[in-house]
Design a protein around this motif. Structure first.
Motif, PDB file in Angstrom:
ATOM      1  N   ALA A  28       0.958  -1.252   0.053  1.00 28.57           N
ATOM      2  CA  ALA A  28       0.139  -0.033   0.220  1.00 28.57           C
ATOM      3  C   ALA A  28       0.952   1.317  -0.004  1.00 28.57           C
ATOM      4  O   ALA A  28       0.492   1.991  -0.818  1.00 28.57           O
ATOM      5  N   TYR A  29       2.008   1.421   0.820  1.00 30.73           N
ATOM      6  CA  TYR A  29       2.816   2.317   0.739  1.00 30.73           C
ATOM      7  C   TYR A  29       3.566   2.597  -0.305  1.00 30.73           C
ATOM      8  O   TYR A  29       3.392   3.707  -1.170  1.00 30.73           O
ATOM      9  N   ASP A  30       3.823   1.540  -1.113  1.00 31.40           N
ATOM     10  CA  ASP A  30       4.467   1.616  -2.657  1.00 31.40           C
ATOM     11  C   ASP A  30       3.428   2.181  -3.505  1.00 31.40           C
ATOM     12  O   ASP A  30       3.782   3.321  -4.297  1.00 31.40           O
ATOM     13  N   ILE A  31       2.278   1.796  -3.568  1.00 32.15           N
ATOM     14  CA  ILE A  31       1.356   2.034  -4.464  1.00 32.15           C
ATOM     15  C   ILE A  31       1.072   3.729  -4.070  1.00 32.15           C
ATOM     16  O   ILE A  31       0.640   4.198  -5.038  1.00 32.15           O
ATOM     17  N   ARG A  32       1.023   4.166  -2.840  1.00 30.65           N
ATOM     18  CA  ARG A  32       0.587   5.676  -2.699  1.00 30.65           C
ATOM     19  C   ARG A  32       1.906   6.491  -3.030  1.00 30.65           C
ATOM     20  O   ARG A  32       1.663   7.512  -3.748  1.00 30.65           O
ATOM     21  N   LYS A  33       3.035   5.888  -2.885  1.00 36.23           N
ATOM     22  CA  LYS A  33       4.248   6.490  -3.159  1.00 36.23           C
ATOM     23  C   LYS A  33       4.554   6.699  -5.071  1.00 36.23           C
ATOM     24  O   LYS A  33       4.558   7.876  -5.427  1.00 36.23           O
ATOM     25  N   GLN A  34       3.912   5.525  -5.396  1.00 33.99           N
ATOM     26  CA  GLN A  34       3.926   5.762  -7.044  1.00 33.99           C
ATOM     27  C   GLN A  34       2.683   6.870  -7.555  1.00 33.99           C
ATOM     28  O   GLN A  34       2.850   7.398  -8.502  1.00 33.99           O
ATOM     29  N   GLY A  35       1.609   6.851  -6.668  1.00 29.65           N
ATOM     30  CA  GLY A  35       0.467   7.639  -7.039  1.00 29.65           C
ATOM     31  C   GLY A  35       1.184   9.066  -7.208  1.00 29.65           C
ATOM     32  O   GLY A  35       0.476   9.962  -7.783  1.00 29.65           O
ATOM     33  N   GLU A  36       1.959   9.431  -6.214  1.00 32.60           N
ATOM     34  CA  GLU A  36       2.502  10.905  -6.111  1.00 32.60           C
ATOM     35  C   GLU A  36       3.378  11.002  -7.357  1.00 32.60           C
ATOM     36  O   GLU A  36       3.159  12.269  -7.763  1.00 32.60           O
ATOM     37  N   LEU A  37       3.951  10.066  -7.894  1.00 32.22           N
ATOM     38  CA  LEU A  37       4.811  10.388  -9.327  1.00 32.22           C
ATOM     39  C   LEU A  37       3.862  10.170 -10.247  1.00 32.22           C
ATOM     40  O   LEU A  37       4.628  10.153 -11.356  1.00 32.22           O
ATOM     41  N   TRP A  38       2.792   9.780 -10.196  1.00 40.98           N
ATOM     42  CA  TRP A  38       1.807   9.547 -11.460  1.00 40.98           C
ATOM     43  C   TRP A  38       0.869  10.598 -11.890  1.00 40.98           C
ATOM     44  O   TRP A  38       0.433  11.042 -10.638  1.00 40.98           O
ATOM     45  N   PRO A  39       0.570  10.982 -12.803  1.00 38.11           N
ATOM     46  CA  PRO A  39       0.779  10.689 -13.997  1.00 38.11           C
ATOM     47  C   PRO A  39       1.973  11.791 -14.365  1.00 38.11           C
ATOM     48  O   PRO A  39       2.068  12.786 -13.928  1.00 38.11           O
ATOM     49  N   ARG A  40       2.880  11.420 -15.163  1.00 39.98           N
ATOM     50  CA  ARG A  40       4.039  12.060 -15.750  1.00 39.98           C
ATOM     51  C   ARG A  40       3.444  12.971 -16.708  1.00 39.98           C
ATOM     52  O   ARG A  40       2.456  12.893 -17.316  1.00 39.98           O
ATOM     53  N   PRO A  41       4.194  14.309 -17.054  1.00 42.08           N
ATOM     54  CA  PRO A  41       3.856  15.011 -18.024  1.00 42.08           C
ATOM     55  C   PRO A  41       4.124  14.522 -19.399  1.00 42.08           C
ATOM     56  O   PRO A  41       4.927  13.611 -19.498  1.00 42.08           O
ATOM     57  N   LYS A  42       3.393  15.069 -20.403  1.00 41.32           N
ATOM     58  CA  LYS A  42       3.579  14.405 -21.489  1.00 41.32           C
ATOM     59  C   LYS A  42       4.897  14.868 -22.178  1.00 41.32           C
ATOM     60  O   LYS A  42       5.425  14.103 -23.041  1.00 41.32           O
ATOM     61  N   CYS A  43       5.434  16.055 -21.820  1.00 44.19           N
ATOM     62  CA  CYS A  43       6.642  16.735 -22.658  1.00 44.19           C
ATOM     63  C   CYS A  43       7.272  17.387 -21.423  1.00 44.19           C
ATOM     64  O   CYS A  43       6.871  17.688 -20.265  1.00 44.19           O
ATOM     65  N   THR A  44       8.668  17.505 -21.394  1.00 43.14           N
ATOM     66  CA  THR A  44       9.601  18.113 -20.560  1.00 43.14           C
ATOM     67  C   THR A  44       9.345  19.488 -20.315  1.00 43.14           C
ATOM     68  O   THR A  44       9.290  20.059 -19.399  1.00 43.14           O
ATOM     69  N   TYR A  45       8.883  19.984 -21.532  1.00 40.64           N
ATOM     70  CA  TYR A  45       8.731  21.464 -21.186  1.00 40.64           C
ATOM     71  C   TYR A  45       7.384  21.999 -20.268  1.00 40.64           C
ATOM     72  O   TYR A  45       7.482  22.759 -19.660  1.00 40.64           O
ATOM     73  N   GLU A  46       6.197  20.960 -20.704  1.00 40.11           N
ATOM     74  CA  GLU A  46       5.122  21.143 -19.749  1.00 40.11           C
ATOM     75  C   GLU A  46       5.495  20.774 -18.495  1.00 40.11           C
ATOM     76  O   GLU A  46       5.061  21.482 -17.373  1.00 40.11           O
ATOM     77  N   TYR A  47       6.301  19.733 -18.077  1.00 45.90           N
ATOM     78  CA  TYR A  47       6.712  19.534 -16.922  1.00 45.90           C
ATOM     79  C   TYR A  47       7.586  20.817 -16.114  1.00 45.90           C
ATOM     80  O   TYR A  47       7.364  21.141 -14.993  1.00 45.90           O
ATOM     81  N   LEU A  48       8.578  21.321 -16.709  1.00 48.28           N
ATOM     82  CA  LEU A  48       8.978  22.271 -16.359  1.00 48.28           C
ATOM     83  C   LEU A  48       8.516  23.687 -16.091  1.00 48.28           C
ATOM     84  O   LEU A  48       8.588  24.469 -15.386  1.00 48.28           O
ATOM     85  N   LYS A  49       7.159  23.995 -16.918  1.00 44.72           N
ATOM     86  CA  LYS A  49       6.442  24.929 -16.897  1.00 44.72           C
ATOM     87  C   LYS A  49       5.652  25.030 -15.467  1.00 44.72           C
ATOM     88  O   LYS A  49       5.518  25.865 -14.565  1.00 44.72           O
TER      89      LYS A  49
END
Length: 169
Positions: A28-49
């Motif tokens: 459960a801890y691993d799923i919650r940790k992965q949920g924090e990192l999910w979903p990844r941005p589609k593109c690096t520029y969107e993530y940086l913005k």
């Protein structure tokens, strides 16, 4: 005589409550940790913005962590240390912005720092010649590493298999 357990307490505890397994908690801890990192941005520029937007919101919320005053203070402390090494300022006096703009002692301070940190001037003395590493002499040498001693075997004949002597009838 010391007490010795006669059971596996953790295994018994897990077996008593089959729905409460420590593995499920970790999953459960691993799923919650992965949920924090999910979903990844589609593109690096969107993530940086989005990261820049988030950082600006946090900075507005908490205020900046330092600013230019802190940088100036750190620079002046570094300058004080350099002046103390070089001896260009009397001991106990603090560095000021006038010292920051003064270029007259740059060469003296640079030489003093090189000497202080162990770098010699090549004009005065040359570097010491490093001794050559000699290959080991003899087939077996005892090498010492701290308190431990171990043999260094350099003879290739030592590792060749030999005939096994057999008893005669």
């Amino acid at each position: 005589m010391a007490w010795v357990p006669n059971s596996q307490f953790e295994d018994d505890l897990v077996d008593m409550e089959p729905d409460f397994n420590f593995v499920h908690g970790q999953m459960a801890y691993d799923i919650r940790k992965q949920g924090e990192l999910w979903p990844r941005p589609k593109c690096t520029y969107e993530y940086l913005k989005s990261r820049e937007k988030r950082n600006s919101e946090l900075e507005n919320l908490h205020g900046s962590r330092g600013g230019s005053g802190r940088d100036i203070r750190e620079s002046l402390q570094l300058m004080e240390n350099i002046q103390k090494i070089a001896g260009t300022r009397p001991l106990g006096e603090h560095a000021t912005m006038k010292d920051w703009e003064d270029d007259s002692t740059n060469e003296l301070e640079a030489l003093a720092m090189m000497r202080h940190f162990g770098k010699m001037s090549m004009a005065i003395d040359s570097l010491h010649v490093q001794p050559e590493v000699k290959p080991p002499e003899g087939p077996i040498q005892i090498i010492t590493n701290g308190r431990k001693q171990f043999p260094l075997i350099t003879d290739p004949e030592f590792f060749k298999p030999r005939k096994i002597p057999r008893k005669k009838n």
